[in-house]
Every structure is written in C-alpha cells, then in structure tokens.
Design an enzyme around this catalytic site. Structure first.
Site, mmCIF file in Angstrom:
data_model
loop_
_atom_site.group_PDB
_atom_site.id
_atom_site.type_symbol
_atom_site.label_atom_id
_atom_site.label_comp_id
_atom_site.label_asym_id
_atom_site.label_seq_id
_atom_site.Cartn_x
_atom_site.Cartn_y
_atom_site.Cartn_z
ATOM 1 N N ASP A 205 1.017 -3.332 -3.353
ATOM 2 C CA ASP A 205 -0.272 -3.503 -4.041
ATOM 3 C C ASP A 205 -0.648 -2.330 -4.951
ATOM 4 O O ASP A 205 -1.503 -2.482 -5.811
ATOM 5 C CB ASP A 205 -1.390 -3.698 -3.007
ATOM 6 N N ARG A 249 -3.777 -8.103 -2.935
ATOM 7 C CA ARG A 249 -4.960 -8.066 -2.058
ATOM 8 C C ARG A 249 -6.224 -7.765 -2.879
ATOM 9 O O ARG A 249 -6.518 -8.537 -3.781
ATOM 10 C CB ARG A 249 -4.755 -7.021 -0.957
HETATM 11 O O1 F6P Z 1 -0.406 -5.857 1.161
HETATM 12 C C1 F6P Z 1 0.732 -6.531 0.712
HETATM 13 C C2 F6P Z 1 0.500 -8.002 0.592
HETATM 14 O O2 F6P Z 1 1.677 -8.610 0.131
HETATM 15 C C3 F6P Z 1 -0.701 -8.395 -0.252
HETATM 16 O O3 F6P Z 1 -0.429 -8.329 -1.631
HETATM 17 C C4 F6P Z 1 -0.996 -9.777 0.266
HETATM 18 O O4 F6P Z 1 -2.356 -10.078 0.135
HETATM 19 C C5 F6P Z 1 -0.649 -9.674 1.723
HETATM 20 O O5 F6P Z 1 0.212 -8.553 1.865
HETATM 21 C C6 F6P Z 1 0.027 -10.878 2.311
HETATM 22 O O6 F6P Z 1 0.318 -10.587 3.631
HETATM 23 P P1 F6P Z 1 1.126 -11.468 4.670
HETATM 24 O O7 F6P Z 1 1.647 -12.665 3.965
HETATM 25 O O8 F6P Z 1 2.197 -10.575 5.192
HETATM 26 O O9 F6P Z 1 0.143 -11.785 5.741
#
Ligand code: F6P
Length: 420
Positions: A205, A249
C-alpha cells in the site's frame, strides 16, 4: 546475538528478500539466525517438537574451495574453518520444508538461497488474534526465551509494527511473570531482561509515514501498469471506458502512481476526495473533453478506499453507471485484486529489502535498553532508521485527519512537502 525474523499481515513481494538479507547479514555478523513461521501466530505456538537431526546440506558440504577467497571481505566475520559454516548452513528449516510442531526454526545460509526472487512470504504470515492478548504475548515471550532468542525483526504493515512495539514495551513485565510462574529460571530472566526489536515495512500500500517507499509497493505498481497496458489495447479496439479498481486500503499511492504511469483520465484517491455534490459533473466534463480531442479509450482508476468529501465510499460500479448513463460510454469494471500482491518482486523490491535487512541487523546489534525500537525506512534514496512508534503514530494520524475531513493535513502527513 540470537535473532529471529517473522513476516506479518498481508504478504508483499520482497518479504523473502528481507528474510534472506537478515539471515545472511546476521550470520556474517556472528549471530545465530532463526525464522518464525506464520507471523506472530508462530511465535505464540512455538516449538512443541525437538529440532530434527539434520544432515549438512549438500551445497554446504560442497562449497567450492575458492568461495572463501572470492568473498573474503564479506565473510570475514563468519566463523569458517571449524565446521561452523556447516552448522550455520543447515539449520533446521531444511529447504523450506515445513517441520511439524516447530514454528521457531533455526536457519542458515543455504536455507534462504535464491529467496530474493520469490513472491509472497515463504515463511508464512497470519493475522494473529491470540498475539493481541496478553496471554498470547506471554506465550510468545516464553517461546523466545526457551530458544534463547534475544532479538526480533518484524516485517509487516503498521498493525504488525504496532504489535512489535507493544511486545517490547511489555517485555520486562512478561519476563517477571514467567519467572514468578517458575517457567523460566533466574538466569534466563536476567539474560533476557531486554528484547531488541526492529521493524521493516512490508506492504503493497505504501501507506507508512516517515519512509518514502514500503517493500512490495514497487512490484504492485508494476503489476498494475502491466494490467493497464493490457486493458488499453482492448479498450482502444472497442473505444470503451474502463474503471480499474486497485488496492491500497486507505492509501491512494498505488492509484495515483498507476494513473500517472498509465495515462488515466480520472483518478479517485482517499486523501483527496472530490466534492460529494459535483464530482460526477467534474468527471464527466473531463472525460468528455478527452473524447472530444480524439481519445478512443477512457481509463478511470479508483483506489479501493476512495471516498467523496462527505466520506461516502465511491464504488467502481457506480462510476461505471455514471459513465454509461451520462456519456453513453460502453464501460467495463476491472478489479485487479490479489494479482497486484503476488508474483516475483521487481528489481527494486530486491534491492530495498536487501539494504534494509542489513541495516536492521546493524540496528539490533547497536540496540540498548535505552534506544527506541527502530523502523528501517528509505528517505531520498538513503536507508534510514526512525523511531518505530513515531512512524506508526504519524500513519494513524493520516486516518484521523481524513475522518475529520482535514484532507490537506492528511496529504501533508503523507508528504511533508505537500502544497495545495
Ligand atoms: O494491505 C495490503 C492489502 O493488500 C490491501 O491493499 C488490501 O486492502 C488488503 O491487504 C486485502 O487483504 P486480504 O485480502 O489479505 O484480507
């Protein structure tokens, strides 16, 4: 020093390069090196099985005779010559094979060979609920003391790094409790009165303050650029509009930089929300202008955390409907999802973790009970150390500023040189 490294939170390209750098630099500087599998969860679970008896790996046994000579400057601190390399070269991780009942695992040079080129995190990651409790952290402290580990490298996002600092602050009290419960001896309590911790920021991010770049962000950006190249050719063929949703995010870095490098017509990022009552008009006017000067395709990039000035989320499907209904554009939505996160790291996501991994080991070796826990970052192309909690607090302040609709403050916290 006995140091352990773990990866925590969402994986990012470059995490394996961090592990490799920390292990190799640690060994070269005379440390014993360990990895913790499955993030903080592995720290809590610890080792219920004894280390397997491992044979020296073939590569260690057959180290070419000239190896010592060609790398003499690099390896001068490594205790060659009395079999120590063989010991360090085998560890008990054994080529990445999972060892049942062992989450805290001794590793050597050979175990991390070639890891700079691997995507994700080979030692695993998790979002541990147990570690958020004192009981969990007590178990984690016991497991580290049991293995004699006195230094911890954590590679993860702001949540993971906050966990690291809480753990360090609580450490003396956890050690006192373990001794009072009779789980560790007086000698162990004395030898482990201080836990050295350093954080490296692994996140696609690029949302951490006080560092210009987080490990994994360049690779994710590169993946998005590749996707835009692919979308562009099909979009131009049909004269279509595409709304591309990217990760990040609450941070708009990926969306903004992808927009610049991919020639987007309009970009939505959380830190600069468009006016809630006029953004549709603004977007349509802008895209209409671009079409009038002859563009055959339209690209709108939307950060997954995009909001309007009233903090209402802006969804890709809604943007698509606006483009379809008001401009009559044949519009498609593409959500890139985890294709942005996985895969092999680009070159900079090998360089940055390697330089930062070496710095992390140096910071640990210099750590005293009076020095703060450091986060290793990069500012203006220089690897730097900043107090971990200051960086985490500043990162949190961005979210608070956005919630308070103080968007200029949010921008200046992300980039101190920001000007309207
Ligand atoms: O923080 C990294 C990230 O890929 C964000 O960009 C995204 O919102 C989130 O993690 C998704 O997380 P996961 O799919 O692992 O729950």
């Amino acid at each position: 020093m006995k140091l352990a490294i773990l990866t925590s939170g969402g994986d990012s390209a470059g995490m394996n390069a961090v592990v490799r750098a920390v292990v190799k630099a640690g060994i070269l500087k005379g440390c014993e090196t360990w990895v913790v599998r499955e993030g903080y969860e592995g720290l809590v679970r610890g080792n219920t099985e004894a280390a397997p008896k491992s044979e020296p790996s073939k590569t260690s046994q057959n180290l070419p005779a000239n190896y010592r000579n060609t790398n003499i400057n690099l390896i001068q601190n490594l205790r060659f010559g009395d079999g120590d390399l063989l010991k360090d070269g085998t560890g008990d991780f054994i080529g990445g094979r999972t060892i049942k009942g062992r989450y805290i695992v001794r590793v050597g040079f050979d175990d991390v060979r070639g890891w700079f080129a691997e995507g994700g995190t080979l030692i695993g990651t998790a979002r541990s609920k147990t570690f958020r409790t004192r009981e969990g952290r007590l178990a984690a402290a016991y497991n580290l003391v049991k293995e004699g580990i006195d230094a911890l490298v954590v590679c993860g996002g702001d949540g993971s790094l906050t966990g690291a600092d809480v753990f360090r602050a609580e450490w003396p009290e956890l050690i006192t409790a373990l001794h009072a419960e009779g789980r560790i001896s007086k000698e162990q309590a004395e030898a482990h009165s201080h836990l050295k911790i350093v954080g490296l920021v692994g996140s696609i991010d690029n949302d951490m303050s006080m560092t210009d770049l987080t490990i994994g962000a360049p690779t994710a950006l590169h993946r998005i650029c590749e996707a835009i190249d692919n979308i562009n050719s099909t979009a131009a063929s049909h004269s279509r509009a595409f709304v591309l949703e990217v990760m990040g995010r609450h941070c708009g870095w990926l969306a903004l930089l992808a927009g610049v490098s991919g020639g987007a017509d309009f970009i939505f990022i959380p830190e600069r929300p468009p006016p809630h009552d006029t953004w549709e008009d603004e977007m349509c006017a802008c895209i209409h202008r671009h079409r009038e000067i002859g563009k055959r395709k339209t690209l709108v990039i939307i950060a997954e955390g995009a909001i309007d000035s009233n903090l209402n989320p802006i969804h890709a499907d809604y943007v698509k409907d606006v483009l379809t209904d008001r401009l009559g554009l044949d519009t498609r939505v593409t959500t890139l999802g985890h294709t942005q996160r996985g895969g092999r790291p680009v070159a900079y996501d090998r360089v940055l973790p390697t330089l930062q991994g070496v710095e992390a080991v140096e910071a640990l070796l210099e750590s005293t009970p009076d020095t703060p826990s450091y986060m290793i970052g990069v500012q203006e192309n220089k690897i730097i150390r900043v107090p971990l909690m200051e960086a985490v607090a500043m990162t949190r302040a961005v979210a608070t500023a956005i919630e308070a609709k103080d968007f200029d403050k949010a921008m200046s916290l992300r980039d101190p040189e920001f000007k309207e």
